[in-house]
Design a protein around this motif. Structure first.
Motif, PDB file in Angstrom:
ATOM      1  N   ARG A  53       0.836  -1.209   0.000  1.00  9.29           N
ATOM      2  CA  ARG A  53       0.000   0.000   0.000  1.00  9.29           C
ATOM      3  C   ARG A  53       0.868   1.255   0.000  1.00  9.29           C
ATOM      4  O   ARG A  53       0.586   2.216  -0.727  1.00  9.29           O
ATOM      5  CB  ARG A  53      -0.924  -0.005   1.210  1.00  9.29           C
ATOM      6  CG  ARG A  53      -1.837   1.227   1.252  1.00  9.29           C
ATOM      7  CD  ARG A  53      -2.742   1.229   2.469  1.00  9.29           C
ATOM      8  NE  ARG A  53      -3.670   0.110   2.376  1.00  9.29           N
ATOM      9  CZ  ARG A  53      -4.104  -0.584   3.428  1.00  9.29           C
ATOM     10  NH1 ARG A  53      -3.697  -0.282   4.635  1.00  9.29           N
ATOM     11  NH2 ARG A  53      -4.953  -1.576   3.266  1.00  9.29           N
ATOM     12  N   SER A  54       1.921   1.248   0.788  1.00 13.33           N
ATOM     13  CA  SER A  54       2.781   2.433   0.828  1.00 13.33           C
ATOM     14  C   SER A  54       3.515   2.619  -0.503  1.00 13.33           C
ATOM     15  O   SER A  54       3.714   3.759  -0.936  1.00 13.33           O
ATOM     16  CB  SER A  54       3.780   2.327   1.972  1.00 13.33           C
ATOM     17  OG  SER A  54       4.703   1.285   1.743  1.00 13.33           O
ATOM     18  N   ILE A  55       3.887   1.546  -1.148  1.00 13.76           N
ATOM     19  CA  ILE A  55       4.541   1.654  -2.457  1.00 13.76           C
ATOM     20  C   ILE A  55       3.557   2.171  -3.494  1.00 13.76           C
ATOM     21  O   ILE A  55       3.897   3.021  -4.325  1.00 13.76           O
ATOM     22  CB  ILE A  55       5.130   0.289  -2.872  1.00 13.76           C
ATOM     23  CG1 ILE A  55       6.300  -0.072  -1.963  1.00 13.76           C
ATOM     24  CG2 ILE A  55       5.573   0.304  -4.329  1.00 13.76           C
ATOM     25  CD1 ILE A  55       6.816  -1.486  -2.148  1.00 13.76           C
ATOM     26  N   VAL A  56       2.313   1.675  -3.455  1.00 15.97           N
ATOM     27  CA  VAL A  56       1.295   2.080  -4.429  1.00 15.97           C
ATOM     28  C   VAL A  56       0.935   3.551  -4.255  1.00 15.97           C
ATOM     29  O   VAL A  56       0.739   4.271  -5.236  1.00 15.97           O
ATOM     30  CB  VAL A  56       0.050   1.179  -4.306  1.00 15.97           C
ATOM     31  CG1 VAL A  56      -1.131   1.743  -5.058  1.00 15.97           C
ATOM     32  CG2 VAL A  56       0.365  -0.225  -4.791  1.00 15.97           C
ATOM     33  N   LYS A  57       0.864   4.033  -3.024  1.00 18.59           N
ATOM     34  CA  LYS A  57       0.488   5.432  -2.798  1.00 18.59           C
ATOM     35  C   LYS A  57       1.573   6.404  -3.243  1.00 18.59           C
ATOM     36  O   LYS A  57       1.283   7.567  -3.518  1.00 18.59           O
ATOM     37  CB  LYS A  57       0.166   5.651  -1.327  1.00 18.59           C
ATOM     38  CG  LYS A  57      -1.155   5.044  -0.939  1.00 18.59           C
ATOM     39  CD  LYS A  57      -1.577   5.483   0.432  1.00 18.59           C
ATOM     40  CE  LYS A  57      -2.945   4.880   0.718  1.00 18.59           C
ATOM     41  NZ  LYS A  57      -3.599   5.552   1.795  1.00 18.59           N
ATOM     42  N   LYS A  58       2.811   5.938  -3.341  1.00 16.21           N
ATOM     43  CA  LYS A  58       3.897   6.810  -3.768  1.00 16.21           C
ATOM     44  C   LYS A  58       3.860   7.085  -5.269  1.00 16.21           C
ATOM     45  O   LYS A  58       4.445   8.050  -5.723  1.00 16.21           O
ATOM     46  CB  LYS A  58       5.242   6.204  -3.401  1.00 16.21           C
ATOM     47  CG  LYS A  58       5.532   6.227  -1.926  1.00 16.21           C
ATOM     48  CD  LYS A  58       6.876   5.614  -1.623  1.00 16.21           C
ATOM     49  CE  LYS A  58       7.127   5.580  -0.123  1.00 16.21           C
ATOM     50  NZ  LYS A  58       8.409   4.934   0.189  1.00 16.21           N
ATOM     51  N   THR A  59       3.186   6.238  -6.021  1.00 12.58           N
ATOM     52  CA  THR A  59       3.145   6.441  -7.472  1.00 12.58           C
ATOM     53  C   THR A  59       2.150   7.534  -7.822  1.00 12.58           C
ATOM     54  O   THR A  59       1.216   7.821  -7.067  1.00 12.58           O
ATOM     55  CB  THR A  59       2.748   5.141  -8.197  1.00 12.58           C
ATOM     56  OG1 THR A  59       1.441   4.759  -7.804  1.00 12.58           O
ATOM     57  CG2 THR A  59       3.719   4.023  -7.892  1.00 12.58           C
ATOM     58  N   SER A  60       2.335   8.130  -8.980  1.00 12.12           N
ATOM     59  CA  SER A  60       1.424   9.194  -9.413  1.00 12.12           C
ATOM     60  C   SER A  60       0.225   8.635 -10.172  1.00 12.12           C
ATOM     61  O   SER A  60      -0.724   9.369 -10.440  1.00 12.12           O
ATOM     62  CB  SER A  60       2.186  10.192 -10.292  1.00 12.12           C
ATOM     63  OG  SER A  60       2.682   9.530 -11.439  1.00 12.12           O
TER      64      SER A  60
END
Length: 68
Positions: A53-60
């Motif tokens: 989830r934290s990796i996914v939220k970092k993407t634009s």
């Protein structure tokens, strides 16, 4: 008194010898280990999901946010 001695003797025999070749103490240990394994699995799954989830939220890209 004889009945109680026989009853407690049978109870002790079942505890030590068990049922179907597995003692009740072994069954208790097995159940505790299964519950512990499920608990550890749940913690691991939460860790992995939170990391993803934290990796996914970092993407634009918002599509992966919706998919997650």
């Amino acid at each position: 008194m004889n009945f109680l001695e026989i009853l407690f003797g049978q109870f002790e025999k079942v505890i030590t010898d068990g049922v179907f070749g597995i003692s009740l103490i072994d069954l208790r240990i097995i159940l505790v280990l299964i519950i512990l394994a499920l608990f550890v699995r749940g913690l691991f799954a939460k860790f992995v999901v939170n990391r993803v989830r934290s990796i996914v939220k970092k993407t634009s890209n918002h599509i992966d946010d919706e998919l997650f």
